[in-house]
Enzyme design. Structure first.
Site, PDB file in Angstrom:
ATOM      1  CE  LYS A 163       6.602  10.527 -23.697  1.00  0.00           C
ATOM      2  NZ  LYS A 163       6.618  10.413 -22.277  1.00  0.00           N
ATOM      3  CG  ASP A 216       9.148   8.004 -25.435  1.00  0.00           C
ATOM      4  OD1 ASP A 216       8.280   7.208 -25.826  1.00  0.00           O
ATOM      5  OD2 ASP A 216       9.365   8.249 -24.244  1.00  0.00           O
TER       6      ASP A 216
HETATM    7  P1  ATP Z   1      10.897   8.684 -20.995  1.00  0.00           P
HETATM    8  O1  ATP Z   1       9.593   9.355 -20.689  1.00  0.00           O
HETATM    9  O2  ATP Z   1      11.280   8.755 -22.456  1.00  0.00           O
HETATM   10  O3  ATP Z   1      11.021   7.306 -20.439  1.00  0.00           O
HETATM   11  P2  ATP Z   1      12.086  10.312 -18.967  1.00  0.00           P
HETATM   12  O4  ATP Z   1      11.438  11.628 -19.193  1.00  0.00           O
HETATM   13  O5  ATP Z   1      11.545   9.504 -17.855  1.00  0.00           O
HETATM   14  O6  ATP Z   1      12.070   9.502 -20.306  1.00  0.00           O
HETATM   15  P3  ATP Z   1      14.678  11.469 -19.391  1.00  0.00           P
HETATM   16  O7  ATP Z   1      14.609  12.847 -18.847  1.00  0.00           O
HETATM   17  O8  ATP Z   1      14.645  11.299 -20.855  1.00  0.00           O
HETATM   18  O9  ATP Z   1      13.609  10.540 -18.697  1.00  0.00           O
HETATM   19  O10 ATP Z   1      16.006  10.804 -18.775  1.00  0.00           O
HETATM   20  C1  ATP Z   1      16.133   9.424 -18.644  1.00  0.00           C
HETATM   21  C2  ATP Z   1      17.583   9.068 -18.380  1.00  0.00           C
HETATM   22  O11 ATP Z   1      18.353   9.331 -19.537  1.00  0.00           O
HETATM   23  C3  ATP Z   1      18.191   9.875 -17.239  1.00  0.00           C
HETATM   24  O12 ATP Z   1      18.623   8.972 -16.253  1.00  0.00           O
HETATM   25  C4  ATP Z   1      19.368  10.602 -17.847  1.00  0.00           C
HETATM   26  O13 ATP Z   1      20.516  10.493 -17.057  1.00  0.00           O
HETATM   27  C5  ATP Z   1      19.608   9.916 -19.206  1.00  0.00           C
HETATM   28  N1  ATP Z   1      19.934  10.883 -20.287  1.00  0.00           N
HETATM   29  C6  ATP Z   1      20.786  10.680 -21.276  1.00  0.00           C
HETATM   30  N2  ATP Z   1      20.820  11.737 -22.099  1.00  0.00           N
HETATM   31  C7  ATP Z   1      19.963  12.641 -21.634  1.00  0.00           C
HETATM   32  C8  ATP Z   1      19.557  13.926 -22.057  1.00  0.00           C
HETATM   33  N3  ATP Z   1      20.050  14.511 -23.144  1.00  0.00           N
HETATM   34  N4  ATP Z   1      18.612  14.545 -21.333  1.00  0.00           N
HETATM   35  C9  ATP Z   1      18.070  13.945 -20.242  1.00  0.00           C
HETATM   36  N5  ATP Z   1      18.452  12.753 -19.785  1.00  0.00           N
HETATM   37  C10 ATP Z   1      19.374  12.089 -20.482  1.00  0.00           C
END
Ligand code: ATP
Length: 303
Positions: A11, A141
């Site tokens: 997203k 989210d």
């Molecule tokens: P958001 O925008 O929802 O804050 P993000 O895109 O910044 O999230 P993600 O890629 O969702 O970040 O990852 C955030 C943290 O979650 C990472 O540090 C990762 O280690 C942990 N994590 C746990 N499960 C997952 C998963 N299935 N995929 C990605 N990261 C994961």
């Protein structure tokens, strides 16, 4: 059914206005979120006689497996609610394509896909509302990632209202490839929000109205005029965000903005030719450059 494949789409935040920190530790948000074609794939296998054992594996070794994985957490929360894993177990392989810790909600998208897949594999027939309620126990989210498309998201993320679809619009993503902690960015936001550089609420309201109108008319210039992210101000790598945005705009993007807590920047473009030009230029700066488009589809199970 013993196995299934689910699609977990990333997203963007076309608009993210962060309000006060609530008693429960979450911030009040008002966001317009948009699903992308960019996605992870999740492969599920139901295991007989495994007494509730959940096993998760991921193609990207930077993502934690086991209890820290959001897929594990989502399945555990869903199983507690529905009692589906009393005797059996489940194994999940995550084919990771969404950049991790970039503000694209890859973990939340995976969690949403896991909830939808569990509902499908065990043929529970829960409504979208029930799936969204289950998702809100896992993270802010996750409810949006269940529904997908273009939506207004409020509260701490649990209130999701669909808007006119924008599928097909093209974007180019540029990221430093470094993970950014969402918590850390929110902490910085709280400490910096009294700073005089912070955009005033009248300006933010004007952008919100422009964006809603742009979405209703599917007008790319209107959408561009309404893009806003309060967290851009608080990101640790603001220098990179500014550099990527300038580069995208000088290469012909209609507008560019950081998504979520960053550091990924998205550049909205008016067509394929512009997408190619912007990607060409951004790739010179950003270790991760991806061309993708808006999608109307949320978490999805394929048989
Ligand atoms: P958001 O925008 O929802 O804050 P993000 O895109 O910044 O999230 P993600 O890629 O969702 O970040 O990852 C955030 C943290 O979650 C990472 O540090 C990762 O280690 C942990 N994590 C746990 N499960 C997952 C998963 N299935 N995929 C990605 N990261 C994961």
């Amino acid at each position: 059914m013993l196995g299934a494949k689910a699609i977990a789409r990333a997203k963007l935040n076309l608009f993210l206005d962060v309000g006060d920190l609530r008693q429960d530790g979450y911030h009040e948000i008002r966001s317009i979120m948009q699903t992308l074609e960019l996605s992870d794939e999740l492969y599920f296998r139901r295991t007989d006689g495994a007494n509730g054992k959940i096993v998760t594996r991921c193609s990207n070794s930077c993502v934690p497996c086991g209890e820290e994985n959001l897929v594990f957490k989502a399945i555990k929360a869903f199983a507690m609610k529905t009692k589906v894993l009393d005797e059996e177990g489940i194994e999940v392989f995550i084919n990771k394509r969404i950049p991790v810790g970039a503000g694209l909600a890859g973990g939340s998208a995976d969690a949403a896909a896991a909830i939808v897949a569990m509902n499908n594999i065990w043929e529970l027939d829960l409504s979208t509302r029930e799936l969204i309620d289950a998702a809100s126990l896992v993270g802010s989210d996750v409810p949006f990632c269940i529904l997908g498309g273009t939506a207004l998201v409020t509260g701490r993320g649990e209130k999701v209202e669909s808007l006119n679809p924008l599928s097909g619009l093209k974007v180019v993503l540029a990221s430093s490839g470094q993970e950014m902690s969402t918590e850390q960015v929110y902490e910085r936001f709280d400490s910096l929000r009294s700073n005089s550089d912070f955009p005033d609420s009248g300006e933010v309201e004007g952008k919100f109205r422009a964006l809603i109108e742009g979405i209703e008319k599917r007008d790319v210039s209107g959408i561009a005029a309404g893009l806003h992210n309060s967290l851009e101000f608080a990101t640790i790598r603001r220098d990179l965000v500014i550099e990527y945005k300038k580069k995208a705009e000088s290469a012909g993007a209609v507008a560019a903005l950081m998504t979520g807590s960053g550091p990924c920047v998205f550049a909205l473009v008016s067509g394929l030719e512009e997408a190619a030009e912007v990607a060409w230029e951004l790739e010179k700066l950003a270790p991760v450059t991806i061309v993708t488009s808006f999608s109307d589809i949320g978490a999805q199970v394929l048989r």
